[in-house]
Structure formats: C-alpha cells, structure tokens
Design a protein around this motif. Structure first.
Motif, PDB file in Angstrom:
ATOM      1  N   ALA A 199       1.199  -1.145   0.351  1.00 17.36           N
ATOM      2  CA  ALA A 199      -0.062   0.431  -0.286  1.00 17.36           C
ATOM      3  C   ALA A 199       0.528   1.538   0.086  1.00 17.36           C
ATOM      4  CB  ALA A 199      -1.546   0.098   1.369  1.00 17.36           C
ATOM      5  N   ASP A 200       1.645   0.767   1.002  1.00 19.48           N
ATOM      6  CA  ASP A 200       2.893   2.472   0.456  1.00 19.48           C
ATOM      7  C   ASP A 200       3.508   2.789  -0.706  1.00 19.48           C
ATOM      8  OD1 ASP A 200       1.722   2.473   4.065  1.00 19.48           O
ATOM      9  OD2 ASP A 200       3.600   1.934   4.374  1.00 19.48           O
ATOM     10  N   LEU A 201       3.907   2.018  -1.043  1.00 24.68           N
ATOM     11  CA  LEU A 201       4.787   1.699  -2.751  1.00 24.68           C
ATOM     12  C   LEU A 201       3.995   2.383  -3.622  1.00 24.68           C
ATOM     13  CD1 LEU A 201       7.322   1.488  -4.239  1.00 24.68           C
ATOM     14  CD2 LEU A 201       6.657  -0.829  -4.712  1.00 24.68           C
ATOM     15  N   GLY A 202       2.793   1.863  -3.363  1.00 25.19           N
ATOM     16  CA  GLY A 202       1.425   2.352  -4.537  1.00 25.19           C
ATOM     17  C   GLY A 202       1.053   3.630  -4.322  1.00 25.19           C
ATOM     18  N   GLU A 203       1.063   4.506  -2.996  1.00 20.88           N
ATOM     19  CA  GLU A 203       0.509   5.254  -3.018  1.00 20.88           C
ATOM     20  C   GLU A 203       1.780   6.206  -2.402  1.00 20.88           C
ATOM     21  OE1 GLU A 203      -0.597   5.600   1.304  1.00 20.88           O
ATOM     22  OE2 GLU A 203      -2.360   5.233   0.993  1.00 20.88           O
ATOM     23  N   ARG A 204       2.958   5.834  -2.802  1.00 21.66           N
ATOM     24  CA  ARG A 204       4.541   6.622  -2.583  1.00 21.66           C
ATOM     25  C   ARG A 204       4.322   6.595  -4.700  1.00 21.66           C
ATOM     26  NH1 ARG A 204       7.784   3.761  -0.058  1.00 21.66           N
ATOM     27  NH2 ARG A 204       8.745   2.803  -1.148  1.00 21.66           N
ATOM     28  N   ALA A 205       4.371   6.221  -5.108  1.00 21.57           N
ATOM     29  CA  ALA A 205       3.952   5.970  -6.800  1.00 21.57           C
ATOM     30  C   ALA A 205       3.821   7.283  -7.303  1.00 21.57           C
ATOM     31  CB  ALA A 205       4.276   4.842  -7.531  1.00 21.57           C
TER      32      ALA A 205
END
Length: 399
Positions: free
Chosen positions: A81-87
């Motif tokens: 989830a963090d990676l998707g949001e950060r992108a």
C-alpha cells in the motif's frame, strides 16, 4: 515515479520463505524417519511411532507458522500500500511547469493532499485492513491443514513401500497403488526411494484454491501472498492517484511481453471509466491536445493485464508531456520466457529430490541431473537474451 511491479517483487519474500523453509524441513524429516532402520526386521513395527512423531513435529511447526505469519503478512500488505501511494505522490510532485495557468484536469489536485500526514502517522486504510484480514484467514486455514496433509503423505509413502518391496508384508489390500503398477525389484531402501521421489515431487500437497486446484504448500502460499500484495499495490496506487485528481495512466513496455499485456504497451488507460478520444489541455502549452484512451484500467485487468508476473510499470499520463507508442507482439520471445520458467520448475523438482534422497545412487543421480539442468538453462537464457533468476531455481528461498 512509475509504479513498477518489479519494486514489489520482494515485498512478500519473508512470508514466502517462512512456509518454504517449513515445507523443506518436513520433507527432510519425512525422508529421515522413513529411512531410519529400514533394512532391519523391526522397521515396519516402529514406523507407527515414527509417523506419530512426524505428525507431532508437523503440528509444532504449524503452531510456529500461525504465530509468525500475521506480522509478516501485515507488513507485506502495508508495504505494498505504501509503495502504491508513494508512486502516485511522486507522480504528482513531477508536474511539468506550465507557461500559464493550467487547469486542474491537466495537473491534478496535488494541493488537496500536500498537507497529508506521513504514512506512519495516518490510520490504516480500511481497504488495506480488509485485504490483510482476508489473506490472514486464508493462510490460517492453510496452516491448519499442514499436519494432516503431511501425515497423509507419510502414510502414502509407507503404503507404496509395501507395494514395491517384496519383503514388506502388506497391511492393506493391494489395488495397484497410486503410483501405478508396482515394481517389486531392488531393496526395501530402493522401494522407499522410488516412493519418495514420486510422492514428494510437488512437495506437501492437499491445499486447494477456490477453483478446486490442488497446490503444494509453498506454491499456494506464494500464489496467495503475491496476489494480495499485487492487488493492494494496484488498488492503493489507483486510490491515491484519484485522490490527486489523476485519472489517466500510461503503460511502459518491455521485451518479450505476455500476449495479454502487449496490446496495452505505450497506451493510455483511465482510472475513472473514460474511453475513446478526448480533448484535454496540455500541461506544457495550455493548448488543447487529443488523447486516445485505449481502455479503462478495470477492463485491461479483466483481460489479463497486470497478471501476477507482469513486469509493466504505470506512470501518470500528462497531456502534452507524456509519450504514447505502439509495440508489436513477440510470441516467440514470450514462449522463451515460459520455457525458462518450466526449466526453473524442473530444477526445483530436482532439488526437492536431493532433499529426500536416502540412497547413494539417488544422491548421485540428483546431482548429475541438476548439473545438466543448470547447463541447459544457462544456454537457454544466452540464446534468447533472457535474464537468469537464480532465486527462482531454489527451494529454500522465496521466488
């Protein structure tokens, strides 16, 4: 920042390795228990106690898995989830400078989320919580099945030794055996090796998905964990992009793409259901530009795009700045990648045989087969310009 699924490949590695190590340990323990005293007159009598000890070891291991699994699962889903949001956030930060005022439709609404708290200080997203709970429930049920499935495998090996060895009295009627016609040749140890080779080839099986397909423990956990991580990565990215007001994404390209993904390479996909050709304001000139939307993201996914092994990245499409393009199918190249995966599976099968080898000849045969397979895969990747992935050839590491 493009959302690259390659960045998420190792997110569930610790969770997968937990179950991979457990399965390998049980297979080795099974082989050791079967081989212990196999040439003695007391072997058949002591097997009942050895099988009970094996079942107890499997139960203890299952308890360990049930305790260790939840934090690893939660960490993996949250990391996705963090990676998707950060992108999505970094895409918003990279908005091109405009010579004049630029519409919200062209630039997104970064200001509406610029003051958001850091991820670690924000409450967990209900979607992420739900994904974690669903995966936990499935993994917990899978883990509960491990002792019974391992015990069943032990019993099957014993039954086949009875079938295959002429000096072991049969305790049950002979019906041909699950391995086909019995071969009453060689020693009792040879019979045990034959049974172990065939029955443990796929690991500890008996784990069925919703479609009724039978999986080994490691394969099932890997499939499930990668699926939930990839889905959370995708959904978090979509939700965050929409929060920024970004509704269009452009797909990257790579060599030897899967046939279901290739049509979307270099094309624009919408997150809000838009399709067809639309006119938008250029983020660089302020003038209208025509943009062709290939499909909605949901439609592309329903047709196989973003499958578990998909390597295509997604970036925010900026009218007037992003480039679109078309690519050609490469069925031969894709077939070469699938052949590589088949060769990787064969190498893993051989390594499993090594783990349950109890005769000197079986150990030599497995080592020779492994050397030949490794030489073949080296030649294959060289001939087709592929990248070898040694991790995928291991049985004691997440793939």
């Amino acid at each position: 920042m493009a959302l690259d699924p390659e960045d998420a490949r190792n997110i569930p590695a610790h969770l997968i390795a937990l179950y991979t190590d457990a399965e390998l340990a049980l297979l080795r323990l099974l082989a050791e228990a079967i081989a212990d005293g196999i040439d003695t007159d007391q072997w058949q009598q002591v097997q009942a106690s050895r099988q009970a000890e094996f079942r107890q070891a499997a139960e203890a291991l299952a308890r360990h898995l049930q305790a260790a699994m939840p934090p690893l699962l939660q960490a993996a889903v949250q990391a996705a989830a963090d990676l998707g949001e950060r992108a999505a956030d970094e895409d918003a930060d990279n908005t091109p400078e405009s010579p004049g005022a630029v519409s919200v439709a062209a630039t997104g609404t970064a200001a509406t989320v610029a003051g958001s708290a850091p991820r670690r200080d924000r409450p967990r997203n209900p979607r992420t919580v739900a994904a974690t709970q669903s995966a936990w429930s499935t993994l917990a049920r899978t883990t509960q099945l491990l002792p019974a499935n391992a015990d069943r495998l032990y019993g099957q090996v014993l039954a086949q030794i009875q079938v295959r060895s002429p000096d072991v009295p049969r305790t049950t009627p002979h019906t041909g055996g699950i391995l086909g016609a019995p071969r009453a040749t060689g020693t009792r140890l040879d019979a045990a090796q034959q049974a172990l080779d065939i029955l443990t080839k796929r690991g500890i099986t008996g784990f069925r998905d919703r479609g009724g397909r039978n999986w080994s423990l490691t394969s099932y956990v890997e499939m499930l964990s990668r699926s939930v991580v990839n889905e959370e990565l995708r959904e978090a990215h979509i939700a965050r992009a929409l929060e920024h007001g970004h509704t269009l994404m452009v797909v990257s390209s790579h060599s030897k793409p899967a046939p279901q993904c290739q049509p979307y390479e270099g094309q624009v996909l919408s997150l809000d259901g838009s399709t067809g050709t639309v006119e938008l304001e250029s983020a660089t000139t302020g003038r209208p530009v025509r943009v062709t939307i290939k499909a909605t993201m949901r439609e592309a996914i329903s047709k196989g795009f973003r499958h578990p092994n998909c390597g295509h990245a997604l970036s925010r499409f900026v009218p007037g700045a992003s480039r679109t393009f078309a690519t050609k199918p490469d069925p031969e190249g894709y077939a070469a990648t699938q052949q590589q995966r088949a060769m990787e599976r064969a190498i893993r099968d051989t390594r499993t045989r090594q783990a349950v080898a109890i005769t000197p000849q079986a150990k030599r045969d497995a080592a020779a087969r492994l050397r030949a397979q490794q030489a073949a895969i080296r030649q294959h990747v060289d001939e087709h310009g592929l990248t070898r992935r040694p991790r995928r050839e291991q049985i004691n590491r997440a793939r």
